[in-house]
Design an enzyme around this catalytic site. Sequence first.
Site, PDB file in Angstrom:
ATOM      1  N   GLY A 232       1.067  -3.056   4.725  1.00 59.25           N
ATOM      2  CA  GLY A 232       1.482  -4.382   5.174  1.00 59.25           C
ATOM      3  C   GLY A 232       0.441  -5.439   4.912  1.00 59.25           C
ATOM      4  O   GLY A 232      -0.305  -5.377   3.923  1.00 59.25           O
TER       5      GLY A 232
ATOM      6  N   GLY B 212      -2.797  -6.870   4.974  1.00 63.87           N
ATOM      7  CA  GLY B 212      -4.076  -6.198   5.141  1.00 63.87           C
ATOM      8  C   GLY B 212      -5.034  -6.870   6.096  1.00 63.87           C
ATOM      9  O   GLY B 212      -5.724  -6.196   6.872  1.00 63.87           O
TER      10      GLY B 212
ATOM     11  N   THR C 179       0.842  -1.188   0.000  1.00 59.13           N
ATOM     12  CA  THR C 179       0.000   0.000   0.000  1.00 59.13           C
ATOM     13  C   THR C 179       0.877   1.238   0.000  1.00 59.13           C
ATOM     14  O   THR C 179       1.980   1.207   0.532  1.00 59.13           O
ATOM     15  CB  THR C 179      -0.865  -0.001   1.292  1.00 59.13           C
ATOM     16  OG1 THR C 179      -1.601  -1.204   1.352  1.00 59.13           O
ATOM     17  CG2 THR C 179      -1.821   1.168   1.333  1.00 59.13           C
TER      18      THR C 179
ATOM     19  N   ARG D 135     -11.599  -9.448  -3.022  1.00 60.14           N
ATOM     20  CA  ARG D 135     -10.960  -9.260  -1.716  1.00 60.14           C
ATOM     21  C   ARG D 135     -10.690  -7.785  -1.460  1.00 60.14           C
ATOM     22  O   ARG D 135     -10.231  -7.042  -2.322  1.00 60.14           O
ATOM     23  CB  ARG D 135      -9.640 -10.042  -1.677  1.00 60.14           C
ATOM     24  CG  ARG D 135      -8.811  -9.873  -0.414  1.00 60.14           C
ATOM     25  CD  ARG D 135      -7.697  -8.874  -0.590  1.00 60.14           C
ATOM     26  NE  ARG D 135      -6.802  -8.800   0.567  1.00 60.14           N
ATOM     27  CZ  ARG D 135      -5.839  -7.900   0.721  1.00 60.14           C
ATOM     28  NH1 ARG D 135      -5.633  -6.997  -0.218  1.00 60.14           N
ATOM     29  NH2 ARG D 135      -5.088  -7.898   1.792  1.00 60.14           N
ATOM     30  N   VAL D 136     -10.983  -7.328  -0.239  1.00 62.03           N
ATOM     31  CA  VAL D 136     -10.688  -5.971   0.195  1.00 62.03           C
ATOM     32  C   VAL D 136      -9.864  -6.053   1.470  1.00 62.03           C
ATOM     33  O   VAL D 136     -10.247  -6.743   2.414  1.00 62.03           O
ATOM     34  CB  VAL D 136     -11.978  -5.166   0.457  1.00 62.03           C
ATOM     35  CG1 VAL D 136     -11.638  -3.776   0.996  1.00 62.03           C
ATOM     36  CG2 VAL D 136     -12.816  -5.063  -0.811  1.00 62.03           C
ATOM     37  N   GLY D 137      -8.725  -5.369   1.497  1.00 61.58           N
ATOM     38  CA  GLY D 137      -7.874  -5.368   2.680  1.00 61.58           C
ATOM     39  C   GLY D 137      -8.138  -4.169   3.564  1.00 61.58           C
ATOM     40  O   GLY D 137      -9.261  -3.657   3.640  1.00 61.58           O
ATOM     41  N   ASP D 138      -7.100  -3.692   4.220  1.00 58.45           N
ATOM     42  CA  ASP D 138      -7.255  -2.606   5.196  1.00 58.45           C
ATOM     43  C   ASP D 138      -7.287  -1.219   4.579  1.00 58.45           C
ATOM     44  O   ASP D 138      -7.776  -0.274   5.192  1.00 58.45           O
ATOM     45  CB  ASP D 138      -6.102  -2.659   6.196  1.00 58.45           C
ATOM     46  CG  ASP D 138      -4.762  -2.325   5.521  1.00 58.45           C
ATOM     47  OD1 ASP D 138      -4.316  -3.152   4.697  1.00 58.45           O
ATOM     48  OD2 ASP D 138      -4.188  -1.269   5.781  1.00 58.45           O
TER      49      ASP D 138
END
Length: 287
Positions: free
Chosen positions: A203, A205, A151, A179-182
């Site tokens: 990092g 997620g 990121t 998929r969705v991370g942070d």
Amino acid sequence: MADGRWAIAVHGGACRIPPALEAPRREGCAAALEAGRMILERGGSALEAVKTAVCLLEDDPLFNAGRGSVANADGEVEMDAGIMDGATLDVGAVACVRFLYNPVEAAHAMLREPPVLLVGAGAEAFARASGIAESMEAMRPATAGESDHDTVGCVARDRAGHVAAATSTGGLAGTLAGRVGDAPLPGCGFYAEDGMGAVSLSGDGEAIARTLLAARVMRALETMSASAAVTTIFEPMARLRAEAGVILLDRDGAIGIAHNSPHFAAAYAREGMAPVSAIVWKDHHAQ
């Protein structure tokens, strides 16, 4: 009252950086920092500074965001971005977008809208209606070896004392579609609030989201200096055997940087100091 001093920090990802890419990524962070610094120096807003800096990182194919995004398991690019205005607590975020050159611009356009987060085709339709540039075809994955998981982000404080934070990511290589991370989740990958500070993370997620890592760092900032608050990422990441990197500004513009990944590309500057851009090594933290 605000003391009139600006500050800004950017990051280009907490990950392992091959030696051949160290100088280009350091230079990319320096260019993004300079773009944001120029806005703050002439009295512009923290919000405009973080958006502009992250746009430049999205435009650089050496970072995993925008043009440097990676392919998921279906061979497609799905990008996420989020931004927060510390003065109003407005949040704008988009996720799983495929046709936008600069997802952070769509997130920025979302700031004054009732929803916090739009995804996929709905986010792209909103961006189109807002006049944000999009590609005619889905964004293509970065050339192999140019980028990897992670990121990019920026935090800033302007001369009026307002703070802002933004993050953007090109996803996790080979992950499940959708998929969705942070990165687009406030309190996870970013947060900003006047009178407290601003934070952006990078990092793993899922680990960052599970531990609400941005919220943890902000909570620590209530009783710690910026350089101490950033070290609170180490325990939860160690517990989950995960990696993260963080950039942080407190309400006065003091800067904290920390990570437990092999490398962390970052740059920062404050009123009256020369800009610093570096590839920092594991377990580094600084003020």
